[in-house]
Design a protein around this motif. Sequence first.
Motif, PDB file in Angstrom:
ATOM      1  N   GLY A  40     -16.326   7.675 -12.605  1.00  0.00           N
ATOM      2  CA  GLY A  40     -15.455   7.691 -11.438  1.00  0.00           C
ATOM      3  C   GLY A  40     -14.503   8.872 -11.419  1.00  0.00           C
ATOM      4  N   LEU A  41     -13.527   8.796 -10.512  1.00  0.00           N
ATOM      5  CA  LEU A  41     -12.562   9.882 -10.355  1.00  0.00           C
ATOM      6  C   LEU A  41     -11.240   9.603 -11.055  1.00  0.00           C
ATOM      7  N   GLY A  42     -10.982   8.335 -11.383  1.00  0.00           N
ATOM      8  CA  GLY A  42      -9.779   7.989 -12.121  1.00  0.00           C
ATOM      9  C   GLY A  42      -8.488   8.243 -11.379  1.00  0.00           C
ATOM     10  N   LEU A  43      -8.465   8.029 -10.060  1.00  0.00           N
ATOM     11  CA  LEU A  43      -7.250   8.269  -9.276  1.00  0.00           C
ATOM     12  C   LEU A  43      -6.360   7.029  -9.261  1.00  0.00           C
ATOM     13  N   THR A  44      -5.315   7.053  -8.450  1.00  0.00           N
ATOM     14  CA  THR A  44      -4.278   6.025  -8.486  1.00  0.00           C
ATOM     15  C   THR A  44      -4.376   5.067  -7.307  1.00  0.00           C
ATOM     16  N   LEU A  45      -3.623   3.971  -7.390  1.00  0.00           N
ATOM     17  CA  LEU A  45      -3.573   3.013  -6.286  1.00  0.00           C
ATOM     18  C   LEU A  45      -2.962   3.643  -5.037  1.00  0.00           C
ATOM     19  N   LEU A  46      -2.030   4.560  -5.209  1.00  0.00           N
ATOM     20  CA  LEU A  46      -1.470   5.245  -4.042  1.00  0.00           C
ATOM     21  C   LEU A  46      -2.540   6.077  -3.352  1.00  0.00           C
ATOM     22  N   ASP A  47      -3.361   6.775  -4.131  1.00  0.00           N
ATOM     23  CA  ASP A  47      -4.498   7.506  -3.538  1.00  0.00           C
ATOM     24  C   ASP A  47      -5.402   6.543  -2.766  1.00  0.00           C
ATOM     25  N   ALA A  48      -5.684   5.390  -3.400  1.00  0.00           N
ATOM     26  CA  ALA A  48      -6.575   4.412  -2.774  1.00  0.00           C
ATOM     27  C   ALA A  48      -5.971   3.840  -1.505  1.00  0.00           C
ATOM     28  N   ALA A  49      -4.646   3.607  -1.501  1.00  0.00           N
ATOM     29  CA  ALA A  49      -3.990   3.066  -0.310  1.00  0.00           C
ATOM     30  C   ALA A  49      -4.103   4.035   0.864  1.00  0.00           C
ATOM     31  N   LEU A  50      -3.987   5.315   0.587  1.00  0.00           N
ATOM     32  CA  LEU A  50      -4.127   6.320   1.652  1.00  0.00           C
ATOM     33  C   LEU A  50      -5.547   6.303   2.222  1.00  0.00           C
ATOM     34  N   ILE A  51      -6.545   6.130   1.345  1.00  0.00           N
ATOM     35  CA  ILE A  51      -7.935   6.065   1.812  1.00  0.00           C
ATOM     36  C   ILE A  51      -8.184   4.749   2.540  1.00  0.00           C
ATOM     37  N   ALA A  52      -7.589   3.654   2.056  1.00  0.00           N
ATOM     38  CA  ALA A  52      -7.738   2.362   2.731  1.00  0.00           C
ATOM     39  C   ALA A  52      -7.195   2.438   4.153  1.00  0.00           C
TER      40      ALA A  52
ATOM     41  N   PHE B 254       7.934   3.171  10.225  1.00  0.00           N
ATOM     42  CA  PHE B 254       8.797   2.565   9.220  1.00  0.00           C
ATOM     43  C   PHE B 254       7.983   1.739   8.228  1.00  0.00           C
ATOM     44  N   ALA B 255       6.826   1.249   8.643  1.00  0.00           N
ATOM     45  CA  ALA B 255       5.989   0.443   7.749  1.00  0.00           C
ATOM     46  C   ALA B 255       5.252   1.303   6.736  1.00  0.00           C
ATOM     47  N   LYS B 256       4.854   2.489   7.112  1.00  0.00           N
ATOM     48  CA  LYS B 256       4.036   3.329   6.228  1.00  0.00           C
ATOM     49  C   LYS B 256       4.693   3.594   4.875  1.00  0.00           C
ATOM     50  N   PRO B 257       5.947   4.087   4.826  1.00  0.00           N
ATOM     51  CA  PRO B 257       6.536   4.330   3.498  1.00  0.00           C
ATOM     52  C   PRO B 257       6.720   3.066   2.678  1.00  0.00           C
ATOM     53  N   VAL B 258       6.850   1.918   3.345  1.00  0.00           N
ATOM     54  CA  VAL B 258       6.944   0.653   2.614  1.00  0.00           C
ATOM     55  C   VAL B 258       5.633   0.375   1.884  1.00  0.00           C
ATOM     56  N   VAL B 259       4.522   0.669   2.553  1.00  0.00           N
ATOM     57  CA  VAL B 259       3.205   0.476   1.929  1.00  0.00           C
ATOM     58  C   VAL B 259       3.006   1.452   0.780  1.00  0.00           C
ATOM     59  N   TRP B 260       3.345   2.724   0.993  1.00  0.00           N
ATOM     60  CA  TRP B 260       3.165   3.724  -0.072  1.00  0.00           C
ATOM     61  C   TRP B 260       4.068   3.389  -1.268  1.00  0.00           C
ATOM     62  N   ARG B 261       5.266   2.903  -0.987  1.00  0.00           N
ATOM     63  CA  ARG B 261       6.171   2.525  -2.061  1.00  0.00           C
ATOM     64  C   ARG B 261       5.599   1.356  -2.876  1.00  0.00           C
ATOM     65  N   ALA B 262       4.999   0.398  -2.196  1.00  0.00           N
ATOM     66  CA  ALA B 262       4.393  -0.740  -2.887  1.00  0.00           C
ATOM     67  C   ALA B 262       3.249  -0.277  -3.779  1.00  0.00           C
ATOM     68  N   ALA B 263       2.446   0.661  -3.281  1.00  0.00           N
ATOM     69  CA  ALA B 263       1.345   1.183  -4.087  1.00  0.00           C
ATOM     70  C   ALA B 263       1.873   1.892  -5.332  1.00  0.00           C
ATOM     71  N   GLN B 264       2.927   2.673  -5.167  1.00  0.00           N
ATOM     72  CA  GLN B 264       3.514   3.364  -6.320  1.00  0.00           C
ATOM     73  C   GLN B 264       4.107   2.378  -7.316  1.00  0.00           C
ATOM     74  N   ALA B 265       4.735   1.310  -6.795  1.00  0.00           N
ATOM     75  CA  ALA B 265       5.289   0.281  -7.675  1.00  0.00           C
ATOM     76  C   ALA B 265       4.188  -0.403  -8.484  1.00  0.00           C
TER      77      ALA B 265
END
Length: 310
Positions: free
Chosen positions: A62-74, A212-223
Amino acid sequence: MEFLLTEDQLTLAEGVKDYLTGTHGPDILRRLDEKSNRDPAIWKGLVEMGLPGLLVPEENGGLGLTLLDAALIAAECGRACLAEPLVDTAFVAVPWLIAKGDSDDLDAIASGEKTKPLAHKVNGWVADGDGTALHSVDPLRNLTAASTDATDDPHLLNLGALMSAAQLVGIADAMLEQAVEYAKVRNQFGQPIGAFQAVKHHLATATVALEFAKPVVWRAAQAMDDGTDSASIHVSHAKLAAGDAALQMTETAIQVHGAMGYTYEVDLHFWMKRCWALIGAWGSRGFHSKRVDDAIIGGSLNIGPAQTFT
């Protein structure tokens, strides 16, 4: 402290967006709905882009990326109203398997040879499973009844809720684009309806909620990536913010289209149905509201300006 998405993350998401725009448009959705809601050629294209292996470690192909990367693709999968089970397998099942130390299926998932339907007690159904078929409000989702031994693992729940939230912001973006385009070409009283303040204000209000929802989602992925103690609360916040924004955008887009917005002839209904389906997936609004309320009232989540960047 850096809060911006990296250039690599934005480039990857833009590349997926461009690909799906060219291969998974409304004409494809209609063909899938009318004939068969799965197409091996679509899955093959996703595999060739390496998307099933996005979170799979490099040693497993695989590519070994992060959940934040995956959230952006989702989010881009939501924008395209993707029918294939990419998100459930690659962005929910894979990180859950990794967290459990189970690497048996990772190579096969990364190569696209295997998908991994997962059941959770909060759902009562399995996406693309093998059990008794269930009816979904979204005709492009294949749901089967969950077995009685479905897991109640909170980490799996958080992953599913996070990726549902990410898809919801993409769905809302797509509905906004459709509503704006329609407002430009639909004439009333001798001018496009987009020129009227009532239409502009409705679209602007829904857009503010979405942005306003988008950064909340990205923040959750980073958390989730960071493994913070409050990650579950950030995920519930993301599911609430994204769900509310997407539902508001659904209502606004239908209003802009008028009564025809509900009809099959208008493409909007595909995204509208996916929105309704995902809002109730991986925990209802009441479920996630209670998680946030309990954390704040119970004192486990400190709030206020002094806690913003902890």
